[in-house]
Enzyme design. Structure first.
Site, PDB file in Angstrom:
ATOM      1  N   ARG A  96       6.420   1.037  -7.478  1.00  0.00           N
ATOM      2  CA  ARG A  96       5.020   1.468  -7.273  1.00  0.00           C
ATOM      3  C   ARG A  96       4.187   0.326  -6.697  1.00  0.00           C
ATOM      4  NH1 ARG A  96       1.222   1.165 -11.015  1.00  0.00           N
ATOM      5  NH2 ARG A  96       2.652   1.540 -12.736  1.00  0.00           N
ATOM      6  N   ASP A 116      -9.661   7.547  10.808  1.00  0.00           N
ATOM      7  CA  ASP A 116      -8.425   8.326  10.665  1.00  0.00           C
ATOM      8  C   ASP A 116      -7.825   8.431  12.066  1.00  0.00           C
ATOM      9  OD1 ASP A 116      -6.453  10.293  10.540  1.00  0.00           O
ATOM     10  OD2 ASP A 116      -7.454  11.379   8.932  1.00  0.00           O
TER      11      ASP A 116
HETATM   12  C1  LIG Z   1      -2.542  15.999   7.948  1.00  0.00           C
HETATM   13  C2  LIG Z   1      -3.723  15.128   8.034  1.00  0.00           C
HETATM   14  C3  LIG Z   1      -4.193  14.396   6.922  1.00  0.00           C
HETATM   15  C4  LIG Z   1      -3.552  14.519   5.550  1.00  0.00           C
HETATM   16  O1  LIG Z   1      -2.239  14.087   5.562  1.00  0.00           O
HETATM   17  P1  LIG Z   1      -1.092  14.635   4.558  1.00  0.00           P
HETATM   18  O2  LIG Z   1       0.069  13.810   4.952  1.00  0.00           O
HETATM   19  O3  LIG Z   1      -0.936  16.096   4.822  1.00  0.00           O
HETATM   20  O4  LIG Z   1      -1.583  14.378   3.177  1.00  0.00           O
HETATM   21  C5  LIG Z   1      -5.274  13.571   7.107  1.00  0.00           C
HETATM   22  N1  LIG Z   1      -5.889  13.460   8.304  1.00  0.00           N
HETATM   23  C6  LIG Z   1      -5.477  14.167   9.381  1.00  0.00           C
HETATM   24  C7  LIG Z   1      -6.203  13.998  10.674  1.00  0.00           C
HETATM   25  C8  LIG Z   1      -4.396  15.013   9.293  1.00  0.00           C
HETATM   26  O5  LIG Z   1      -3.998  15.701  10.369  1.00  0.00           O
END
Ligand SMILES: *Cc1c(COP(=O)(O)O)cnc(C)c1O
Length: 395
Positions: free
Chosen positions: A60, A185
């Site tokens: 972890r 992101d």
């Molecule tokens: C899919 C996605 C997430 C979340 O990711 P997971 O791996 O499904 O938890 C976050 N941001 C964006 C832009 C995504 O496409």
């Protein structure tokens, strides 16, 4: 020993960055499928816990296979260190939990990935975290939303699925002028097409599930920073909340990332062809693809991204019913959520990925009822178009 990869080109880094010299000569990083690691002595264990010595204690907290994947993506992002997480949402919530406390405020993109917003509205709100969701592609709106309590500006660009592009360098200046950090992101672009840290962002995060892994067989996340103190703060939260990646996940993701550039090069070339074809189709109302000159932020995308990626949103003239007909009629593409894999996927955000948002919030974020999202895979582009063509004929 980590190989020196700083001078290597990006394709070489995809293959080699993060790897260490295996004592038995294994060409691939082994899966260290072990929950715990033996100490040489009581003093050694104490020194590891104290941080006086580098090494592994417990998976972890850290693991060699996971570390290798973290170092690989950190290198691709031109960052210092990475933190692998159990899912993309694990990366998102780690950033929130590390940087937002009671009474503190988040400014975020309205058209952010649905659950990245609903976790704030449904859960962090219970702990007194405040948030404002705005169109961050409009820098005036972004700036006006910042309050004295704002700690974090969070931007998704291009955003999911409205494909809005935010000026990351400008957002970083605005955030820093007001004493906030900027997290981006970077899932939709991947580090191959966009490097937020080089544009001034403090954090670049990913759903590894999408382009980085690319084979629809792993769920995972990643957080990269240049700043080591910020890295340590984020890592301590990931460890405390227990959303670590698993060694086997890390192994598969490392294998996936080796072909990131090859996969994206092919998929985005096809995406341009598909988007252009869709835009000219009489049954299509509009197409949103950052590579098309008709995209409102096409110029900005050309400047800030190294390519346009393979995500397309479109709406048919017949609205939702026509869109449903297309989704039910495709044969090559799979009707499924997720994106960024070798296979083409089609989905309907309003009833699937973004169903957790209110209709009002969805419309404000540019997610119309009839919007269909298409993730272009690496199949032959003629096959992708022929499949969409027969499905559009039925709509
Ligand atoms: C899919 C996605 C997430 C979340 O990711 P997971 O791996 O499904 O938890 C976050 N941001 C964006 C832009 C995504 O496409």
């Amino acid at each position: 020993m980590t190989k020196n990869h700083e001078k290597l080109g990006v394709f070489s880094r995809m293959v080699h960055a993060g790897a260490f010299d295996d004592p038995l000569g294994a060409v691939n990083v082994p899966i260290y499928q072990s929950s715990t690691f033996a100490f040489r002595s009581a003093d050694h264990g104490a020194a590891l816990f104290d941080g006086k010595e580098e090494g592994y204690i417990y998976t972890r907290i850290g693991n060699p296979t996971i570390r290798c994947f973290e170092n690989c993506v950190a290198s691709l992002e031109n960052g210092a260190r990475g933190i692998a997480t159990s899912s993309g949402l694990g990366a998102v919530t780690t950033v929130y939990l590390a940087l937002l406390g009671q009474g503190e405020h988040l400014v975020s993109t309205a058209s952010v990935y649905g659950p990245s917003r609903s976790v704030v509205e449904k859960h962090l709100s219970r702990f007194g975290v405040k948030a404002t969701f705005v169109d961050t592609s409009n820098l005036h709106e972004l700036e006006a939303a910042i309050t004295p309590n704002t700690r974090l500006v969070y931007v998704e660009s291009p955003s999911n699925p409205s494909m809005q592009v935010t000026d990351i360098a400008a957002a970083a200046r605005i955030a820093h002028d007001r004493g906030c950090l900027l997290a981006v992101d970077n899932t939709f672009a991947s580090p191959y097409l966009q490097r937020p840290l080089d544009l001034g962002a403090d954090i670049s995060l990913h759903s590894v599930t999408k382009f980085l892994n690319g084979h629809a067989d792993v769920v995972g996340g990643m957080i990269v920073t240049k700043d080591l103190e910020l890295h340590a703060k984020l890592r301590s939260v990931m460890v405390a909340f227990g959303c670590n990646m698993d060694p086997h996940q890390a192994y598969l993701a490392l294998r996936g990332v080796k072909t990131l550039g090859l996969r994206i090069d092919r998929a985005q070339q096809s995406a341009m062809t598909v988007a252009t074809w869709l835009e000219a189709h009489p049954k299509v109302e509009w197409v949103r693809y950052v590579g098309l000159p008709s995209h409102p932020q096409h110029q900005l995308a050309s400047k800030q991204m190294l390519g346009f990626g393979s995500m397309i949103s479109f709406e048919l003239r017949g609205g939702l019913n026509a869109g449903k007909k297309v989704m039910d009629s495709v044969q090559l593409a799979t009707l499924a959520v997720s994106l960024g894999g070798v296979e083409s996927l089609i989905e309907h955000p309003a009833s699937m990925t973004h169903a957790g948002m209110s209709r009002e919030n969805r419309l404000a974020a540019g997610i119309t009822d009839g919007l269909v999202r298409y993730s272009v895979g690496i199949e032959n582009v003629e096959d992708i178009i022929a499949d969409l063509n027969q499905a559009l004929d039925k709509a």
